[in-house]
Design a protein around this motif. Structure first.
Motif, short mmCIF file in Angstrom:
data_model
loop_
_atom_site.label_atom_id
_atom_site.label_comp_id
_atom_site.label_asym_id
_atom_site.label_seq_id
_atom_site.Cartn_x
_atom_site.Cartn_y
_atom_site.Cartn_z
N ASN A 142 -5.76 1.51 14.05
CA ASN A 142 -5.54 1.16 12.70
C ASN A 142 -6.70 1.17 11.83
O ASN A 142 -6.65 1.74 10.60
CB ASN A 142 -4.63 0.04 12.39
CG ASN A 142 -4.21 -0.33 11.05
OD1 ASN A 142 -3.33 0.68 10.56
ND2 ASN A 142 -4.32 -1.37 10.33
N GLN B 63 -7.59 3.85 8.63
CA GLN B 63 -7.75 3.71 7.36
C GLN B 63 -8.58 4.59 6.65
O GLN B 63 -9.70 4.75 7.24
CB GLN B 63 -7.75 2.32 7.12
CG GLN B 63 -6.86 1.11 7.40
CD GLN B 63 -5.85 1.22 6.27
OE1 GLN B 63 -5.79 1.59 5.09
NE2 GLN B 63 -4.49 1.05 6.72
N ASN C 52 1.36 1.89 -0.59
CA ASN C 52 1.35 1.24 0.73
C ASN C 52 2.61 1.53 1.35
O ASN C 52 2.70 1.48 2.66
CB ASN C 52 0.85 -0.24 0.65
CG ASN C 52 -0.36 -0.57 0.12
OD1 ASN C 52 -1.39 0.30 0.41
ND2 ASN C 52 -0.51 -1.39 -0.69
N GLN C 53 3.85 1.25 0.66
CA GLN C 53 5.14 1.28 1.24
C GLN C 53 5.37 2.94 1.68
O GLN C 53 5.76 3.10 2.90
CB GLN C 53 6.32 1.03 0.40
CG GLN C 53 7.68 1.36 0.88
CD GLN C 53 8.65 1.41 -0.36
OE1 GLN C 53 8.46 0.75 -1.51
NE2 GLN C 53 9.74 2.06 -0.05
N GLY D 225 1.30 5.19 4.82
CA GLY D 225 0.79 4.30 5.80
C GLY D 225 -0.71 4.73 6.37
O GLY D 225 -1.00 5.69 5.77
N ASN E 64 -5.26 7.40 2.05
CA ASN E 64 -4.72 7.60 3.42
C ASN E 64 -3.94 9.02 3.48
O ASN E 64 -3.85 9.59 4.41
CB ASN E 64 -3.73 6.40 3.96
CG ASN E 64 -4.21 5.17 4.01
OD1 ASN E 64 -5.49 5.22 4.36
ND2 ASN E 64 -3.55 4.13 4.13
#
Length: 426
Positions: free
Chosen positions: A16, A20, A167-168, A171, A232
């Motif tokens: 993760n 990012q 952010n929703q 990802g 992202n």
């Protein structure tokens, strides 16, 4: 077994962190398309058919929705540039009664360019929100200042909602398998519906025409479009083709679709997005929100400092809405050339930028010609100076990746309208 689970969790966290994204985003104004011109003065006293200018608003929020930066940029006016309108950029295919003096925007006209309007570093979890607006030019004082005040007061809410929505939707791995119109629909949104930002203008019943945004309803309600650029998904956006080439985002304002058959403007604004990932770094995930109230809601960010702006003769200007911060790295002597119109040469041009925010314009022989002040924030330089004899001028510039300043200059408080310039540090 417990050791295996712990190792697996550590491994997933590491993936993760690598996923990012962080990097540098460059936004350019790529032009516009006129699908239908707005209602105009039948005598064309403001120029033939349509004349338009563009105002772009930028704000960056961190992963928790806190405002990190806010900035705005206004272009010159495009359209008929004959006679008293010589400070405009000629655009459009309209002609006079004799079939001459080509210029003035009407339905079917396109204008393409590649003008950098913003360049920013985005950290992991950051979201850059761009609000592109297009304005019909008319003589007199327009609604720009009231709109600036409205958006200044809304930046905190805009950033909180933009960060949560971004952010929703995006990802750490972006949105794999999504492209074209589907991807466009994820990051190009209506600011009124998704960011709780609308403005209202007393358009109905106005006796004196004045500059106003295109994209309003008949009662003056205006909900601009917003582009959410999360690091992202930046590479995916920059490499996608939405009908106008890689990374070019079409933003349409269609008044007839809003039921406004009185003003009936229909334009597409083109924004080009480029992204360079941060090299050689493993970016850590954004930190968790700070402790909040009993509902675990983080406390609101501090209210941003408000600013003012103005324009003169409707030529473009840049406006700092936040408190200026002078970066030490910009201090020093810069030298290059300036020109008129779209040229950045051949005249000698040099600034001495002092660490305290003051500056001087230096002649080729080293003499001080003018004194003024400047601000430098997020690679954006703006300032104003006054010659020792007479006359005040303003300027703005972006620092490119090679460390050179590329800018524009204008008279009085206008940072555009005079010409262009380029400088390198000595």
């Amino acid at each position: 077994m417990k050791r295996i689970i712990i190792i697996t969790l550590i491994f997933c966290s590491a993936l993760n962190a690598i996923a990012q994204q962080a990097g540098r985003v460059k936004i350019s104004f790529a032009g516009f398309k006129c699908l239908r011109e707005t209602a105009d003065d039948i005598l064309h006293l403001d120029g033939k058919v349509d004349e338009v200018f563009f105002r772009f608003y930028f704000t960056i929020a961190d992963a928790n929705g806190n405002t990190k930066l806010k900035y705005s940029n206004q272009t010159d006016t495009y359209g008929d540039n004959y006679g008293p309108f010589g400070n405009r950029i000629n655009a459009g295919s309209a002609v006079d009664l004799f079939g001459n003096l080509r210029g003035g925007i009407k339905g079917g006209d396109n204008y393409y360019c590649n003008n950098i309007i913003g360049e920013y570093d985005l950290g992991a979890g950051d979201v850059l929100t761009v609000v592109p607006t297009i304005w019909e030019w008319d003589p007199g004082t327009g609604y720009q200042n009231s709109f600036d005040a409205s958006i200044d007061g809304a930046y905190s809410v805009i950033n909180q909602k933009a960060s949560a929505l971004s952010n929703q939707r995006f990802g750490p791995n972006g949105v794999a398998g999504v492209g074209g119109a589907s991807l466009l629909g994820l990051f190009l949104i209506d600011a009124g519906s998704y960011l709780s930002f609308k403005a209202f203008f007393a358009i109905a019943g106005e006796l004196t025409p004045k500059p106003r945004p295109i994209g309003i309803t008949t009662n003056g309600e205006y909900s601009p479009k917003a582009v959410l650029l999360n690091a992202n998904v930046m590479q995916q956006i920059a490499s996608s083709n939405f009908g106008y080439g890689a990374g070019v985002i079409p933003v349409q304002y269609n008044e007839e679709a809003l039921g406004n058959t009185r003003d009936h403007g229909n334009y597409i604004v083109l924004l080009k997005v480029e992204f360079t990932p941060k090299p050689g770094a493993v970016n850590t995930p954004p930190p968790p929100p700070p402790p909040g109230n009993s509902n675990n809601t983080p406390p609101p960010p501090p209210a941003p400092a408000s600013g003012t702006s103005g324009s003169k003769n409707m030529t473009g200007n840049m406006r700092k809405a936040d408190k200026p911060v002078t970066a030490p790295s910009i201090a020093g002597t810069w030298a290059g050339t300036y020109g008129n119109g779209e040229n950045n040469n051949p005249n000698y041009y040099s600034f001495r930028l002092n660490a305290d925010g003051t500056m001087q314009v230096i002649a080729a022989n080293g003499n001080v010609m003018a004194n003024g002040s400047y601000t430098y924030t997020a690679n954006q330089l703006t300032g104003t100076y006054t010659y020792t004899t007479s006359g005040s001028f303003s300027f703005s510039a972006l620092m490119d990746t090679n460390g050179a300043l590329n800018g524009t200059w204008g008279s009085g408080s206008n940072v555009r309208g005079g010409g262009r310039w380029v400088m390198s540090k000595k």
